[in-house]
Scaffold this active site. Sequence first.
Site, PDB file in Angstrom:
ATOM      1  N   TYR A 129     -20.043   6.702  39.450  1.00  0.00           N
ATOM      2  CA  TYR A 129     -19.006   7.681  39.122  1.00  0.00           C
ATOM      3  C   TYR A 129     -17.961   7.009  38.231  1.00  0.00           C
ATOM      4  O   TYR A 129     -17.401   5.977  38.587  1.00  0.00           O
ATOM      5  CB  TYR A 129     -18.333   8.221  40.386  1.00  0.00           C
ATOM      6  CG  TYR A 129     -17.449   9.415  40.083  1.00  0.00           C
ATOM      7  CD1 TYR A 129     -17.941  10.705  40.228  1.00  0.00           C
ATOM      8  CD2 TYR A 129     -16.161   9.256  39.616  1.00  0.00           C
ATOM      9  CE1 TYR A 129     -17.164  11.809  39.913  1.00  0.00           C
ATOM     10  CE2 TYR A 129     -15.365  10.344  39.294  1.00  0.00           C
ATOM     11  CZ  TYR A 129     -15.869  11.620  39.443  1.00  0.00           C
ATOM     12  OH  TYR A 129     -15.085  12.710  39.121  1.00  0.00           O
ATOM     13  N   ASN A 211     -10.988  10.306  42.461  1.00  0.00           N
ATOM     14  CA  ASN A 211      -9.795  10.851  43.105  1.00  0.00           C
ATOM     15  C   ASN A 211     -10.071  11.167  44.574  1.00  0.00           C
ATOM     16  O   ASN A 211     -11.107  10.807  45.129  1.00  0.00           O
ATOM     17  CB  ASN A 211      -9.307  12.092  42.341  1.00  0.00           C
ATOM     18  CG  ASN A 211     -10.332  13.214  42.329  1.00  0.00           C
ATOM     19  OD1 ASN A 211     -11.269  13.241  43.122  1.00  0.00           O
ATOM     20  ND2 ASN A 211     -10.152  14.162  41.414  1.00  0.00           N
ATOM     21  N   SER A 234      -4.209   1.224  44.417  1.00  0.00           N
ATOM     22  CA  SER A 234      -4.243  -0.177  44.004  1.00  0.00           C
ATOM     23  C   SER A 234      -3.140  -0.986  44.678  1.00  0.00           C
ATOM     24  O   SER A 234      -2.100  -0.457  45.067  1.00  0.00           O
ATOM     25  CB  SER A 234      -4.083  -0.277  42.484  1.00  0.00           C
ATOM     26  OG  SER A 234      -5.143   0.375  41.831  1.00  0.00           O
ATOM     27  N   HIS A 259      -0.963   2.332  37.920  1.00  0.00           N
ATOM     28  CA  HIS A 259      -2.201   3.040  38.260  1.00  0.00           C
ATOM     29  C   HIS A 259      -1.945   4.364  38.972  1.00  0.00           C
ATOM     30  O   HIS A 259      -2.640   5.354  38.746  1.00  0.00           O
ATOM     31  CB  HIS A 259      -3.072   2.178  39.180  1.00  0.00           C
ATOM     32  CG  HIS A 259      -3.985   1.252  38.452  1.00  0.00           C
ATOM     33  ND1 HIS A 259      -4.922   1.677  37.553  1.00  0.00           N
ATOM     34  CD2 HIS A 259      -4.115  -0.098  38.506  1.00  0.00           C
ATOM     35  CE1 HIS A 259      -5.589   0.642  37.076  1.00  0.00           C
ATOM     36  NE2 HIS A 259      -5.119  -0.449  37.637  1.00  0.00           N
ATOM     37  N   GLU A 323      -5.635  -6.124  47.917  1.00  0.00           N
ATOM     38  CA  GLU A 323      -6.723  -6.031  46.936  1.00  0.00           C
ATOM     39  C   GLU A 323      -6.677  -7.229  45.989  1.00  0.00           C
ATOM     40  O   GLU A 323      -7.700  -7.863  45.717  1.00  0.00           O
ATOM     41  CB  GLU A 323      -6.577  -4.719  46.163  1.00  0.00           C
ATOM     42  CG  GLU A 323      -7.612  -4.491  45.095  1.00  0.00           C
ATOM     43  CD  GLU A 323      -7.345  -3.224  44.288  1.00  0.00           C
ATOM     44  OE1 GLU A 323      -8.268  -2.786  43.576  1.00  0.00           O
ATOM     45  OE2 GLU A 323      -6.221  -2.680  44.357  1.00  0.00           O
ATOM     46  N   HIS A 324      -5.499  -7.519  45.444  1.00  0.00           N
ATOM     47  CA  HIS A 324      -5.317  -8.652  44.528  1.00  0.00           C
ATOM     48  C   HIS A 324      -4.156  -9.514  45.003  1.00  0.00           C
ATOM     49  O   HIS A 324      -3.147  -8.985  45.477  1.00  0.00           O
ATOM     50  CB  HIS A 324      -4.963  -8.188  43.108  1.00  0.00           C
ATOM     51  CG  HIS A 324      -5.794  -7.083  42.554  1.00  0.00           C
ATOM     52  ND1 HIS A 324      -5.409  -5.755  42.579  1.00  0.00           N
ATOM     53  CD2 HIS A 324      -7.009  -7.110  41.937  1.00  0.00           C
ATOM     54  CE1 HIS A 324      -6.329  -5.011  42.008  1.00  0.00           C
ATOM     55  NE2 HIS A 324      -7.322  -5.798  41.620  1.00  0.00           N
ATOM     56  N   GLU A 411     -36.366  -4.500  80.045  1.00  0.00           N
ATOM     57  CA  GLU A 411     -35.716  -3.339  79.435  1.00  0.00           C
ATOM     58  C   GLU A 411     -36.381  -2.029  79.810  1.00  0.00           C
ATOM     59  O   GLU A 411     -35.959  -0.963  79.353  1.00  0.00           O
ATOM     60  CB  GLU A 411     -35.677  -3.501  77.914  1.00  0.00           C
ATOM     61  CG  GLU A 411     -34.763  -4.638  77.474  1.00  0.00           C
ATOM     62  CD  GLU A 411     -34.536  -4.662  75.971  1.00  0.00           C
ATOM     63  OE1 GLU A 411     -35.254  -3.927  75.246  1.00  0.00           O
ATOM     64  OE2 GLU A 411     -33.653  -5.405  75.522  1.00  0.00           O
TER      65      GLU A 411
END
Length: 432
Positions: A129, A211, A234, A259, A323-324, A411
């Site tokens: 996407y 989105n 972000s 962003h 994230e960063h 079992e």
Amino acid sequence: MRRFLFSDPDFEPRFAALVNERRDTPEDVEAIVRDVLAAVRSEGLAAVLRYGAQFDGVEITEPDLRVTADEIEAGAAACPREVREAIDFAAARIRSYHERQRPADARFTDEAGVEMGWRWTPIEAVGIYVPGGRAAYPSTVLMNAVPAAVAGVSRIAMVTPPGRLQPAVLAAAKAAGVTEIWRVGGAQAVAALAYGAGPIAPVDKIVGPGNAFVTAAKRRVYGVVGIDALAGPSEIVVVADAQNRPDWIAADLLSQAEHDPAAQSILITDDTAFAAQVEAQVEAQIATLSTGAVAEASWRDHGAVIIAPLDQTPALVDRLAPEHVEFAVADPDALASQVRHAGAMFLGRHAPEAIGDYVAGSNHVLPTSRAARFSSGLSIYDFIKRTSFVKCDEVAFQALGPATVALAEAEGLPAHARSAALRLGQGGAPKG
């Protein structure tokens, strides 16, 4: 923007609130997405085209749904030369980085004489996407398609909202070797990739950002297909000392703030005066950005400046699990080596996060919303799968069979036990 002072008595509860802050898109999209998926699953292409007209305002007919090879060539040719060269440069670096991730098959014989191992095979079909709307995202094409191609994925199907396809996006598709592109976006695109719709054949996994509708759709189709992750807004944490230029650090913070109004940019520094200089630079630079309104909302509502000793920053970063994270300090490795939870780290004063978004070669599809605690960024491993194998001869089976019988009986699974017992020459019915 909020300020935090590590020595303040209320630092801990305020920081805990920052760590747990919710930045979800406020739209209530679940009901809409549920209806879209159900319609596409039952009606196929007719629902895809109907929702495209409704949500994107673009009437597409089946013959125009697929972007032709000539359109890809023409679009790529229309891309400015310097942008094409940058795309090719980035693609080569991304390809080289991900080729180094390729794991090896293994085959060995253990002490019992059992031959075992594993082999890696690529996923057969992957859907990518690529968002449309306000901007063109050739980097999204490269970061998702190039690792898939390196992994050996046979079919890469790209979907992107209808409308004019940006030349840079088509140039990136060409550079990545993507030849199947469909003019469809939103939840209906995710549904088409998951279930199939007319000429769009279903895929095995869907990757790429989108989105709130796209994210909700990916969540709902998981299990029918695989997905990469559920991307949130972000995030960036910049750890910087006073030896940096304030305008550099401000620009780094704004690189994520622009962003999304829900993006989060956090500065951690040990110098109060430097923090004030960065804050002033942030305000000054916002006024110069075409994305200034978005960046201003992000910085105002979710930005933060933390004044803390540098030796405390690894623990703070780990709690944020961003994230960063940038370490713009004299010895970045010393701090970075203590961090466990981060999607990607950028080390040194000349390693801004922006190079990771485009040309460093590492992947910019990274975990958000503290998911770095348990997940990694996109890689070749997202496009391959491991199959184990076991090979026994009669002697090797004699070593494994008795314990197999015992555990199966424990079992309460008599057919399991019989499967092993018969090969051991135990012809009677197993216990239980």
